[in-house]
Design an enzyme around this catalytic site. Structure first.
Site, PDB file in Angstrom:
ATOM      1  N   TYR A  13       0.731  -1.226   0.118  1.00  0.00           N
ATOM      2  CA  TYR A  13       0.006  -0.039  -0.095  1.00  0.00           C
ATOM      3  C   TYR A  13       0.840   1.200   0.064  1.00  0.00           C
ATOM      4  O   TYR A  13       0.574   2.142  -0.800  1.00  0.00           O
ATOM      5  CB  TYR A  13      -0.994   0.137   1.264  1.00  0.00           C
ATOM      6  CG  TYR A  13      -1.660   1.414   1.602  1.00  0.00           C
ATOM      7  CD1 TYR A  13      -2.902   1.670   0.599  1.00  0.00           C
ATOM      8  CD2 TYR A  13      -1.257   2.037   2.726  1.00  0.00           C
ATOM      9  CE1 TYR A  13      -3.500   2.572   1.076  1.00  0.00           C
ATOM     10  CE2 TYR A  13      -2.260   3.119   2.867  1.00  0.00           C
ATOM     11  CZ  TYR A  13      -3.140   3.331   2.112  1.00  0.00           C
ATOM     12  OH  TYR A  13      -3.853   4.789   2.309  1.00  0.00           O
ATOM     13  N   LYS A  44       1.110   4.274  -3.042  1.00  0.00           N
ATOM     14  CA  LYS A  44       0.849   5.761  -2.624  1.00  0.00           C
ATOM     15  C   LYS A  44       1.926   6.493  -2.878  1.00  0.00           C
ATOM     16  O   LYS A  44       1.782   7.541  -3.287  1.00  0.00           O
ATOM     17  CB  LYS A  44       0.452   5.637  -1.080  1.00  0.00           C
ATOM     18  CG  LYS A  44      -1.169   5.222  -0.825  1.00  0.00           C
ATOM     19  CD  LYS A  44      -2.083   5.940  -1.778  1.00  0.00           C
ATOM     20  CE  LYS A  44      -3.552   5.486  -1.373  1.00  0.00           C
ATOM     21  NZ  LYS A  44      -4.637   6.091  -1.950  1.00  0.00           N
TER      22      LYS A  44
END
Length: 264
Positions: A156, A160
């Site tokens: 994640y 990002k």
């Protein structure tokens, strides 16, 4: 009284799309933009709870390229494009445990959900913005992109971080065409998603959610304000950034984390 009314409705006449807008931060953003007078379109895989008649809802999976095309076609046909695009869709879907637990499918899903969904939707909706020589794109990132936790947010955080770089690059390309692109990186927000995340961590560690919340705060280096953000607080920043008050802001990444981030 007239000045107050104009101030509160200064997005009147604007068309805004908020992805992942049925819950959490996305829902708060959709509500805030609507309060400011915008016509709000919300997209998510499914409608959460009772449908809000104030919004135009489009069911779609943004990790599916065909669904992105469907969204763009429907928006262009019904509204002629958007003035404001808030790419809020994102999720930490990978298992914890670090590099050895992450398979190719975990990395691919993290990139599809947290990076490529925004890339595709920008590509589909930017042409209309370029035609009208105006528009604002907001990418909702995360402080995890610069302060990753290997035990639980590796894929994640990487996705990002890639979103941050893409957002800055896109802002440089389209700034001269009257389009602003800004990144917002929230810290911990009090949402159902973070509650489920903490419950899962607590269950695996055999401790209470309260204890796990304290440990997470410690792992992140502490939150000087001593609490998570309310989604409405993050939405207020987004509202400012899409407004004319922020007309000279583009290419920036705004961190909103209660003072958690360890450097200025």
């Amino acid at each position: 009284m007239e000045n107050k009314r104009n101030h509160e409705n200064h997005l009147e006449g604007k068309i805004a799309l908020v992805t992942g807008g049925t819950k959490g931060i996305g829902k708060a953003i959709a509500n805030r933009l609507m309060q400011a007078g915008a016509k709000v379109i919300v997209t998510a895989r499914t409608q959460s709870g009772e449908a809000n008649p104030a919004y135009h809802f489009i069911a779609a999976d943004l990790s599916d390229p065909e669904d992105v095309i469907k969204i763009a076609n429907e928006i262009n046909e019904l509204f002629g494009g958007v003035d404001i695009l808030v790419n809020n869709m994102g999720a930490n879907t990978s298992p914890g445990g670090g590099f050895s637990t992450l398979k190719d499918e975990h990395w691919d899903e993290a990139l599809q959900v947290n990076l490529l969904s925004s890339v595709r939707l920008d590509r589909a909706l930017l042409p209309k913005m370029l035609e009208q020589k105006s528009g604002v794109i907001i990418h909702i990132s995360s402080t995890s992109s610069r302060f990753p936790i290997w035990e639980s947010t590796m894929a994640y955080s990487v996705a990002k971080a890639a979103l941050n770089t893409y957002s800055k690059t896109l802002s440089d390309e389209v700034a001269s065409h009257g389009i602003r692109v800004v990144t917002v990186s929230p810290g911990l927000n009090k949402t159902a998603a973070i509650a489920a995340f903490l419950e899962d961590l607590a269950r695996n560690a055999n401790i209470t959610v309260e204890e796990m919340t304290g440990k997470l705060f410690e792992r992140l280096g502490g939150v000087p304000m001593g609490r998570m953000a309310e989604p409405e607080e993050t939405a207020e920043l987004v509202y400012f950034l899409v407004s004319q008050r922020a007309s000279y802001i583009t290419g920036a990444n705004y961190i909103i984390d209660g003072g958690n981030f360890p450097v200025a």
